[in-house]
Design an enzyme around this catalytic site. Sequence first.
Site, PDB file in Angstrom:
ATOM      1  N   CYS A 168       0.800  -1.229   0.000  1.00  0.00           N
ATOM      2  CA  CYS A 168       0.000   0.000   0.000  1.00  0.00           C
ATOM      3  C   CYS A 168       0.829   1.274   0.000  1.00  0.00           C
ATOM      4  O   CYS A 168       0.271   2.372  -0.004  1.00  0.00           O
ATOM      5  CB  CYS A 168      -0.969  -0.047   1.170  1.00  0.00           C
ATOM      6  SG  CYS A 168      -1.953  -1.559   1.118  1.00  0.00           S
ATOM      7  N   HIS A 296      -2.684   7.997   6.232  1.00  0.00           N
ATOM      8  CA  HIS A 296      -2.941   6.680   5.665  1.00  0.00           C
ATOM      9  C   HIS A 296      -4.338   6.257   6.123  1.00  0.00           C
ATOM     10  O   HIS A 296      -5.133   5.804   5.316  1.00  0.00           O
ATOM     11  CB  HIS A 296      -1.860   5.697   6.104  1.00  0.00           C
ATOM     12  CG  HIS A 296      -1.963   4.376   5.425  1.00  0.00           C
ATOM     13  ND1 HIS A 296      -2.063   4.250   4.062  1.00  0.00           N
ATOM     14  CD2 HIS A 296      -2.006   3.112   5.919  1.00  0.00           C
ATOM     15  CE1 HIS A 296      -2.158   2.970   3.749  1.00  0.00           C
ATOM     16  NE2 HIS A 296      -2.137   2.258   4.845  1.00  0.00           N
ATOM     17  N   HIS A 330      -9.843   1.968   0.657  1.00  0.00           N
ATOM     18  CA  HIS A 330      -8.389   1.834   0.631  1.00  0.00           C
ATOM     19  C   HIS A 330      -8.008   1.276  -0.729  1.00  0.00           C
ATOM     20  O   HIS A 330      -8.267   0.107  -1.026  1.00  0.00           O
ATOM     21  CB  HIS A 330      -7.933   0.911   1.756  1.00  0.00           C
ATOM     22  CG  HIS A 330      -6.443   0.837   1.912  1.00  0.00           C
ATOM     23  ND1 HIS A 330      -5.573   1.492   1.065  1.00  0.00           N
ATOM     24  CD2 HIS A 330      -5.670   0.186   2.829  1.00  0.00           C
ATOM     25  CE1 HIS A 330      -4.330   1.233   1.448  1.00  0.00           C
ATOM     26  NE2 HIS A 330      -4.362   0.459   2.514  1.00  0.00           N
TER      27      HIS A 330
END
Lengths: 404, 271
Positions: A168, A296, A330
């Site tokens: 990620c 994040h 996400h």
Amino acid sequence: MNSRAPLPRLRIRHYTATNAAGTGNAALLQALRRRDGGLAPCDFLDIDLDTYVGRVGGLEEMSWPTDWSAWDCRNNRLAWLGLEQDGFLDAVSAAVGRHGPARVGVVLGTSTSGILHTELAFRERDSMSGALPSPLYYGTTHELSSAPRFVRERLGLAGPTYTVSTACSSSGKVFASAQRLIASGLCDAVIVGGVDSLCLTTMYGFASLELTAPGPCRPGDVDRHGISIGEAAGFALVEADADDADDLCLFGVGESVDAHHMSTPHPEGAGAERAMHRALANARMDARQVDYVNLHGTASRVNDAAEDHALESVFGAGQMCSSTKGWTGHTLGAAGITEMVIGALAIEDGFVPGTLNTRRVDPAFRADYRLENGETGPTVVLSNSFGFGGNNCSLLFGRKEGVA
Amino acid sequence: MRVAIEGIGFVGAGFADWCEAAGALRAGEAPGHVPLSELGRFLKADRLPRTERRRAGKSVRLAMTACWEAVEASGRDPACLPMVFASSSGDTEVLSHTCAALAEPERMVSPTRFHNSVHNAASGYWSIAVGTREPATAIAAHGDTAAAGLLEAAMQVTTEARPVLLVIYDIPFPEPMCQAEPISEPLAVALVLGPATTETTARVGVSLEAPEPGSRMRSAAWQPLCEGVPAGRALPLLEAIALGVPSDLVLSTDGGPSLRLDYQPGKRGET
């Protein structure tokens, strides 16, 4: 931190994002302004998980040129849809005109590339021999560098081309590779960004870790229950900064690893803290110059707590921040570029996106976790992307005015 | 860009380390063949914590084995080395087994298999083993992965004036994926690259140029390994190092610029 010459600032000449909240910057900006998120109950394929996803509509019906049939997969469809937005193709053509095709590189991030293509092929295995459909077109679909090679081929480029795949943090780290390609004199312009699309591996994989929320994700909420997975494509065209350029500027990139655990962040955010410090050191800037942090902020219990801890270490208590994953989900390997573009839109349009879906911020948190949109735009944004393998990246960017 | 070669690691094709592989390259002896099922005896993972040791897959241990050899040869502290991990498809076993499992009605993906499926699994395990918080990147460029890895690592060394650990590694896909994407042999090549400050260490100049045909192995017996494994594209450089002869090499790429490697042995012999 060190005496080495910092990597160069980059001029962000053009950028675009496509995700569940919007196809292209205008739609994404409107969704952010209207607080209209893109998450919906999972209706992707025959997935039987009780969760929400951020799915980009229309990819299945998209027309695909027969000349490019070997490259046809959900990930490259999403890449092409993203490239067609916001005049990005024209901006690349102009860069090729300025520099020539061999001087334009392509470095994109992804976590799973076109793995869905192979997942579905396994459903079509020959019942007797077990063989997969042939040809499988692995190299042009599933393989990790399929998207950047597709972009290079389709746009007629000839510069260095590769994928960064660090889960990620992937499409944050591509900006560091672009800094190096430009600092080393190997490229005059680099197309950076990321493409990651919905697939069974990540849907069932995150579910196995009990990290997917049953409802839309609620980053930073005291009652957060995990992530919502999304898909996205995003691109930026970067060049060396010039004194007279008034584009947004990438000031610095910070990279680190946790050395702690493969799928759980360091509980005190030690690696995250180091990534943010390194971004500031690379930019030769001070934490006080950062107006807004795009977190994040996945809405996993551990990530959000560790990130808040790291923020306090770097900025002290009360740093203005939010997570925008309530809009997009996400988007994994595309999260870095997606949130860089959201930060850029916040700067250009003069607002701060509050955290969508979150009702009550975890009282343990020390940062100023914004829930409502703010009407004063930031000048300097820091955007965090952290991934499996303890891999961390922070991007520091904004307007040059007022930044030494 | 000019970088020093401070340490080399090699595992694969029947060779347990760089010493064995270099000897065969000098003698022009053909490389061997090690099926994936027998790869384990060449791999070392004893410096991983017990939990991670149990969980790490073959591709992770392959990369780490080559990394340890290169790091020890360099004399550098691995905790101080940024990492560039380059592999065309990473842990092919995990990818194949995951795709197969997801085609079954139960769709079982274990948490360990899922976190092992990320391309940066090997760098994640390595960073845990050596306790480093330096940056780690994991890159891929299909058949051009070796060139991309060398390029990224050389840029990191020269722009930041510090040593970097590079490992280029691949393992074959199991059935049925191996038919769609043939990789002939497990292979890992690790290099500790550092700033080229003196002429006593072997050095390599790295630059991009217009596409041209790639260099072939001097030893024809090694050409199939060079072509059959994406990581094998780095072997002309390893052969030049083994022979200790100045060499002007080209790593061609499919559709992109070629990577030119100008190898110069150290003034006091090869590393």
